[in-house]
Design an enzyme around this catalytic site. Structure first.
Site, PDB file in Angstrom:
ATOM      1  N   SER A 190      15.256  -1.934   8.694  1.00 48.02           N
ATOM      2  CA  SER A 190      16.561  -1.524   7.853  1.00 48.02           C
ATOM      3  C   SER A 190      17.553  -2.302   8.581  1.00 48.02           C
ATOM      4  CB  SER A 190      16.546  -0.037   7.866  1.00 48.02           C
ATOM      5  OG  SER A 190      17.515   0.534   7.274  1.00 48.02           O
ATOM      6  N   GLU A 319      12.658   0.519  -1.835  1.00 44.43           N
ATOM      7  CA  GLU A 319      13.271   1.136  -0.777  1.00 44.43           C
ATOM      8  C   GLU A 319      14.043   2.418  -1.162  1.00 44.43           C
ATOM      9  OE1 GLU A 319      13.095  -0.064   2.025  1.00 44.43           O
ATOM     10  OE2 GLU A 319      12.267  -1.996   1.869  1.00 44.43           O
ATOM     11  N   HIS A 415      11.560   3.376   1.407  1.00 42.49           N
ATOM     12  CA  HIS A 415      12.091   3.094   2.574  1.00 42.49           C
ATOM     13  C   HIS A 415      11.416   3.947   3.710  1.00 42.49           C
ATOM     14  CE1 HIS A 415      15.301   0.811   4.873  1.00 42.49           C
ATOM     15  NE2 HIS A 415      15.752   1.902   5.172  1.00 42.49           N
TER      16      HIS A 415
END
Length: 497
Positions: A190, A319, A415
């Site tokens: 991320s 995500e 995610h």
């Protein structure tokens, strides 16, 4: 009680401890400072050297975290630990007294949008990498405004300077823990994956690592005018001058509470805020200051910076599709083109995007809009980075992957879902919440094995993008689908100008 083990660093001796995970014994050294505590006069300064200590420093518990005033209850459990000495590293090693050639090293930078996240997460424990002959280091760095805000009279990009200081510490000290400073792979997820790409494109970082992995990378590349605007707004909200002296007079917790509002356009509605996020990126993060970060990341990579370092990068398929789940009923009768027109005003681009994602129509308009969010923030970046590296024509290869296994509890290949598979820590606290009670061990073997192969050999085991643009290794695909596809990011291609 676990038996202690001692290592001598360049600032003094540290006491770690042995532990057994999955039947394998390795050592952990936690909370070792790589820079002085960023408090008082050092709060908005570049990281300063650690004052050496005498005797043996205890390194058996995680150190203080820059992650503050937060219970850490996100998709990844990331605890907040109080204290001043927040600039520290954690080292996990198979054998700190290793006498042969140094082992390869994985240095991991956590995510959290550059405003949160903690290296003390149980998901980042290096035990499985230790089992496979890899020394692992996790890094703390200043977050949010303290780490990245533009401040008159203070050095820019303090969080980036923290990354550099931590990597310098690794170069000086990792041999004492059994690692090889010439075989350092930098990895992150991320915002941490964005940090990896930022460092890959930074001239000042090139001597500090030899390979890079970006999991679901999100870059900031904050423009100077946007950074200055956010700092002025934060100062106004706090009632101080937008200077180092003004911000120093405000307690850290107060600035932390105000920074989210300061990072948004003033008096903007929700739609404007979302548009800015999608098109300009995260408001707090590495600033393109023309000095430490001379140019935007993709431009730097296209110019050949970091072209001698192998790169592995990719994303999960969805995500942030989860963010539109609550809109399924509202959007179910609308054609996808209508809500997408709010974010893609150019009809030709919108039509091309919908044509490239025709299969999503079966999953509804909310799913299509959610995929657009994922493609705009994450998947299109894979294309831009991989294509830039190809254009630069450097000697090192680039490989792309995608993670397609849907969470049995959250519906999507979302995610953070892939992180415990990369770290082979499926038994860690919080994993069952996103991966279910029986996550597939074969998927863990595939992802973790890929990471180990890349760290140890510099090659994850499939055709690189640099040899065949578009080729992508798919993890978690249905049994009837191929593991290798020729254009894994075609759905995001219309968003890349």
């Amino acid at each position: 009680m676990a038996a202690p083990t001692l290592v001598t660093t360049d600032a003094g001796r540290v006491r770690g401890f042995w532990r057994t995970r999955g039947g394998f014994r390795s050592a952990a050294f936690l909370g070792i400072p790589y820079a002085a505590a960023p408090v008082g006069a050092l709060r908005y300064a570049a990281p300063a050297p650690v004052v050496p200590w005498t005797g043996v420093r205890d390194a058996t518990a995680y150190g203080a975290t820059p992650h503050r005033f937060d219970d850490g209850l996100t998709l990844i459990p990331e605890p907040s630990i109080p204290g001043d000495e927040t600039l520290n590293v954690n080292v996990f090693t198979p054998n700190p007294t290793h006498s042969g050639p140094g082992l390869p090293v994985l240095v991991y930078i956590h995510g959290g949008g550059f405003t949160s996240g903690s290296p003390a997460s149980p998901w980042y424990d290096g035990a499985a990498f230790n089992r496979d002959g890899v020394v692992t280091v996790t890094v703390a760095y200043r977050l949010g405004f303290d780490g990245f805000g533009a401040i008159e009279g203070a050095p820019s990009n303090r969080g980036v300077r923290d990354w550099l200081a931590a990597l310098e510490w690794v170069q000086r000290n990792i041999a004492a823990f059994g690692g090889d400073p010439a075989r350092v792979t930098l990895a992150g997820q991320s915002a941490g994956g964005g940090a990896v790409l930022t460092l890959l494109g930074m001239p000042a970082a090139q001597h500090l690592f030899h390979a890079a992995v970006s999991f679901s990378g999100a870059i900031a590349d904050v423009a100077p005018d946007r950074a200055a605007r956010a700092s002025r707004r934060l100062a106004a909200l706090a009632g101080v001058a937008p200077t180092r002296e003004g911000f120093t007079s405000v307690p850290e917790e107060e600035l932390w509470k105000l920074q989210e509002a300061a990072g948004r356009p003033e008096d903007a509605g929700a739609l404007t805020v979302v548009r800015e996020l999608l098109h300009e990126g995260l408001p707090w993060g590495p600033l393109v200051d023309g000095e430490l970060v001379p140019r935007p990341t993709v431009d730097a990579l296209a110019a050949g910076i970091g072209a001698d370092k192998p790169l592995l990068l990719g994303t999960t398929d969805d995500e942030f599709t989860m963010v539109t789940d609550g809109l399924r009923k509202v959007l179910r009768l609308l054609p996808p083109s209508l809500p997408l027109s709010l974010f893609l005003p150019r009809r030709s681009v919108r039509r091309a995007y919908l044509a490239a994602n025709r299969s999503l129509r079966r999953r509804g308009t909310a799913a299509t809009v959610g995929r657009y969010v994922t493609d705009r923030l994450f998947r299109s970046l894979v294309l831009r980075v991989a294509d830039a590296r190809v254009a630069a024509g450097g000697p090192a290869a680039t490989w792309a992957y995608s993670f397609s296994w849907p969470s049995p509890t959250r519906r999507w290949a979302l995610h953070c879902l892939d992180v415990p598979f990369w770290f082979d820590c499926l038994d860690a606290v919080g994993v069952a919440d996103v991966a279910g009670p029986r996550p597939p061990r074969a998927l863990t073997a595939a992802l973790h094995g890929t990471a180990v192969a890349f760290v140890r050999e510099g090659d994850p085991g499939w055709t690189p993008w640099s040899a065949q643009p578009g080729v992508t290794r798919v993890f978690g695909a249905p049994a009837s689908a191929p593991d290798i596809i020729t254009d894994g990011y075609a759905g995001a291609r219309p968003l890349v100008s």
